[in-house]
Design a protein around this motif. Structure first.
Motif, PDB file in Angstrom:
ATOM      1  N   ASP A 204       0.839  -1.199   0.000  1.00  0.00           N
ATOM      2  CA  ASP A 204       0.000   0.000   0.000  1.00  0.00           C
ATOM      3  C   ASP A 204       0.872   1.246   0.000  1.00  0.00           C
ATOM      4  O   ASP A 204       0.621   2.197  -0.739  1.00  0.00           O
ATOM      5  N   ARG A 205       1.883   1.233   0.862  1.00  0.00           N
ATOM      6  CA  ARG A 205       2.855   2.330   0.923  1.00  0.00           C
ATOM      7  C   ARG A 205       4.249   1.738   1.099  1.00  0.00           C
ATOM      8  O   ARG A 205       4.407   0.619   1.583  1.00  0.00           O
ATOM      9  N   VAL A 206       5.233   2.539   0.738  1.00  0.00           N
ATOM     10  CA  VAL A 206       6.626   2.097   0.814  1.00  0.00           C
ATOM     11  C   VAL A 206       7.448   3.193   1.474  1.00  0.00           C
ATOM     12  O   VAL A 206       7.289   4.373   1.165  1.00  0.00           O
ATOM     13  N   GLY A 207       8.324   2.786   2.400  1.00  0.00           N
ATOM     14  CA  GLY A 207       9.311   3.692   2.960  1.00  0.00           C
ATOM     15  C   GLY A 207      10.674   3.336   2.395  1.00  0.00           C
ATOM     16  O   GLY A 207      11.115   2.189   2.513  1.00  0.00           O
ATOM     17  N   ILE A 208      11.325   4.296   1.747  1.00  0.00           N
ATOM     18  CA  ILE A 208      12.655   4.056   1.199  1.00  0.00           C
ATOM     19  C   ILE A 208      13.684   4.364   2.283  1.00  0.00           C
ATOM     20  O   ILE A 208      13.733   5.480   2.816  1.00  0.00           O
ATOM     21  N   VAL A 209      14.483   3.356   2.642  1.00  0.00           N
ATOM     22  CA  VAL A 209      15.471   3.473   3.707  1.00  0.00           C
ATOM     23  C   VAL A 209      16.855   3.463   3.089  1.00  0.00           C
ATOM     24  O   VAL A 209      17.176   2.615   2.249  1.00  0.00           O
ATOM     25  N   PHE A 210      17.690   4.407   3.529  1.00  0.00           N
ATOM     26  CA  PHE A 210      19.043   4.487   2.998  1.00  0.00           C
ATOM     27  C   PHE A 210      19.960   5.064   4.063  1.00  0.00           C
ATOM     28  O   PHE A 210      19.651   6.095   4.672  1.00  0.00           O
ATOM     29  N   ALA A 211      21.080   4.373   4.332  1.00  0.00           N
ATOM     30  CA  ALA A 211      22.061   4.802   5.328  1.00  0.00           C
ATOM     31  C   ALA A 211      21.408   5.061   6.683  1.00  0.00           C
ATOM     32  O   ALA A 211      21.753   6.004   7.391  1.00  0.00           O
ATOM     33  N   GLY A 212      20.442   4.190   7.048  1.00  0.00           N
ATOM     34  CA  GLY A 212      19.805   4.287   8.352  1.00  0.00           C
ATOM     35  C   GLY A 212      18.705   5.319   8.463  1.00  0.00           C
ATOM     36  O   GLY A 212      18.108   5.483   9.530  1.00  0.00           O
ATOM     37  N   GLN A 216      12.049   8.685   1.933  1.00  0.00           N
ATOM     38  CA  GLN A 216      10.735   9.059   1.399  1.00  0.00           C
ATOM     39  C   GLN A 216       9.721   8.004   1.790  1.00  0.00           C
ATOM     40  O   GLN A 216      10.056   6.827   1.960  1.00  0.00           O
ATOM     41  N   VAL A 217       8.446   8.422   1.924  1.00  0.00           N
ATOM     42  CA  VAL A 217       7.343   7.501   2.187  1.00  0.00           C
ATOM     43  C   VAL A 217       6.192   7.861   1.264  1.00  0.00           C
ATOM     44  O   VAL A 217       5.875   9.040   1.074  1.00  0.00           O
ATOM     45  N   GLY A 218       5.566   6.842   0.690  1.00  0.00           N
ATOM     46  CA  GLY A 218       4.406   7.083  -0.152  1.00  0.00           C
ATOM     47  C   GLY A 218       3.985   5.804  -0.834  1.00  0.00           C
ATOM     48  O   GLY A 218       4.631   4.756  -0.699  1.00  0.00           O
ATOM     49  N   SER A 219       2.883   5.866  -1.563  1.00  0.00           N
ATOM     50  CA  SER A 219       2.488   4.720  -2.371  1.00  0.00           C
ATOM     51  C   SER A 219       3.513   4.555  -3.485  1.00  0.00           C
ATOM     52  O   SER A 219       4.238   5.501  -3.827  1.00  0.00           O
ATOM     53  N   PRO A 220       3.612   3.362  -4.077  1.00  0.00           N
ATOM     54  CA  PRO A 220       4.562   3.197  -5.183  1.00  0.00           C
ATOM     55  C   PRO A 220       4.380   4.231  -6.283  1.00  0.00           C
ATOM     56  O   PRO A 220       5.364   4.764  -6.804  1.00  0.00           O
ATOM     57  N   SER A 221       3.134   4.552  -6.629  1.00  0.00           N
ATOM     58  CA  SER A 221       2.901   5.535  -7.689  1.00  0.00           C
ATOM     59  C   SER A 221       3.334   6.926  -7.250  1.00  0.00           C
ATOM     60  O   SER A 221       3.877   7.706  -8.047  1.00  0.00           O
ATOM     61  N   GLU A 222       3.116   7.275  -5.967  1.00  0.00           N
ATOM     62  CA  GLU A 222       3.551   8.579  -5.466  1.00  0.00           C
ATOM     63  C   GLU A 222       5.062   8.707  -5.495  1.00  0.00           C
ATOM     64  O   GLU A 222       5.607   9.755  -5.868  1.00  0.00           O
ATOM     65  N   LEU A 223       5.761   7.648  -5.101  1.00  0.00           N
ATOM     66  CA  LEU A 223       7.223   7.692  -5.107  1.00  0.00           C
ATOM     67  C   LEU A 223       7.759   7.833  -6.517  1.00  0.00           C
ATOM     68  O   LEU A 223       8.716   8.576  -6.765  1.00  0.00           O
TER      69      LEU A 223
END
Length: 324
Positions: A204-212, A216-223
């Motif tokens: 439903d939503r994805v949080g992109i995690v990088f270097a801890g 960004q957070v959002g739906s795949p289409s929003e990202l």
């Protein structure tokens, strides 16, 4: 309006001089399938281990299933299930014996436990495999057994950490479909992965995690829409001359054009009517058009763009390997 199943504020974990999770602020809604996407070493597993009470945060606060992570860890554990590296079943026992043993640890009434075990064994179609030692299971059946154990006490929140790693495509797809079904039934699922295509399919939503850090957070289409306003148009049109290609190159929306017979590739500012205009120009020039396809950025392209590009990712991975 769904309530938050998980809330973190400033959640941080430091190992020596290395900050694995850096000030995480995260909200996951009840019944949501939430993806944590990032390369290996980005902090996804450390985040899950903190939220599952397996390791203590260095600083920050968190609420899981309505309970304070630090003050009420036992109550948190009652509400969660987890499938992650290091969480294992007893290999010398069968699946049935493992589930029976776990039901006693959870203090489930025998009648309720027997029914729940039967439902899970039927759900995953274990059949005769339920009586095999866990050590004799393939990786796919092992993952299913671990998920069965995680669901035994009917948790409100399920953590699946790199759960499809090592699975064949058919087993991975089956687990994705099953996870989606769980969320439709009200279970909250946190799905961590470094495979870029998985969250795009199921989350439903994805949080992109990088270097801890949570980038960004959002739906795949929003990202994907945050990455760029550019689209890529691919036109199969054989035998174009340089003059014909030039007619496309001078369009205001077009940023770049390449042509390798028969493929005309156009990078352009997204415009729903541009494909029609390109086709009209090519046809007026006597060109033959076999197909036109317009593509928006993928989640993988979004991830690379949002984390600073491939070189930045490579530098981070080198740093992570050096610190291990």
């Amino acid at each position: 309006m769904p309530q938050n199943a998980i809330t973190t504020r400033g959640l941080t974990k430091v190992f020596g001089h290395f900050t694995a999770v850096d000030g995480l602020n995260l909200d996951v809604k009840e019944g949501e399938l939430f993806g944590l996407l990032g390369p290996n070493g980005a902090g996804k597993t450390t985040t899950v281990r903190m939220l599952c009470t397996l390791i203590e945060p260095t600083s920050g606060t968190a609420s899981v299933a309505g309970y304070d992570l630090l003050r009420e860890p036992a109550k948190v554990r009652r509400q969660i299930g987890v499938v992650s590296e290091g969480v294992m079943l007893y290999k010398e026992l069968t699946i049935e014996e493992n589930l029976s043993f776990l039901s006693k640890l959870y203090n489930l009434p025998k009648g309720d436990a027997d029914k729940r075990m039967a439902d899970l064994l039927e759900m995953f179609r274990f059949e005769e495999k339920a009586k095999r030692p866990v050590s004799a299971l393939s990786s796919g059946w092992m993952k299913k057994a671990l998920i069965s154990a995680a669901l035994l006490h009917s948790p409100k929140i399920l953590f699946l950490d790199e759960v499809t790693s090592g699975l064949d495509p058919q087993s991975a797809k089956a687990l994705q479909d099953f996870t989606r079904k769980l969320c439709n039934e009200g279970v909250t699922v946190v799905w961590t992965t470094h495979y870029m295509t998985e969250p795009e399919k199921i989350c439903d939503r994805v949080g992109i995690v990088f270097a801890g850090r949570l980038i960004q957070v959002g739906s795949p289409s929003e990202l994907k829409s945050k990455v760029s306003e550019l689209s890529v148009m691919e036109v199969e049109t054989p035998g174009l001359s340089q003059e014909q290609v030039k007619k496309i190159r001078i369009l205001a929306e077009v940023c770049n054009v390449s042509y390798e017979d028969p493929a005309l590739r156009i990078t352009c500012v997204h415009d729903d009517k541009l494909a029609e205009r390109v086709a009209k120009i090519l046809l007026s020039e006597g060109a033959r058009i076999r197909s036109i396809n317009t593509k928006r950025p993928t989640l993988e392209e979004a991830f690379i763009k949002l984390t600073g590009g491939e070189e930045e990712i490579d530098r981070f991975l080198e740093k992570s390997r050096a610190q291990k």
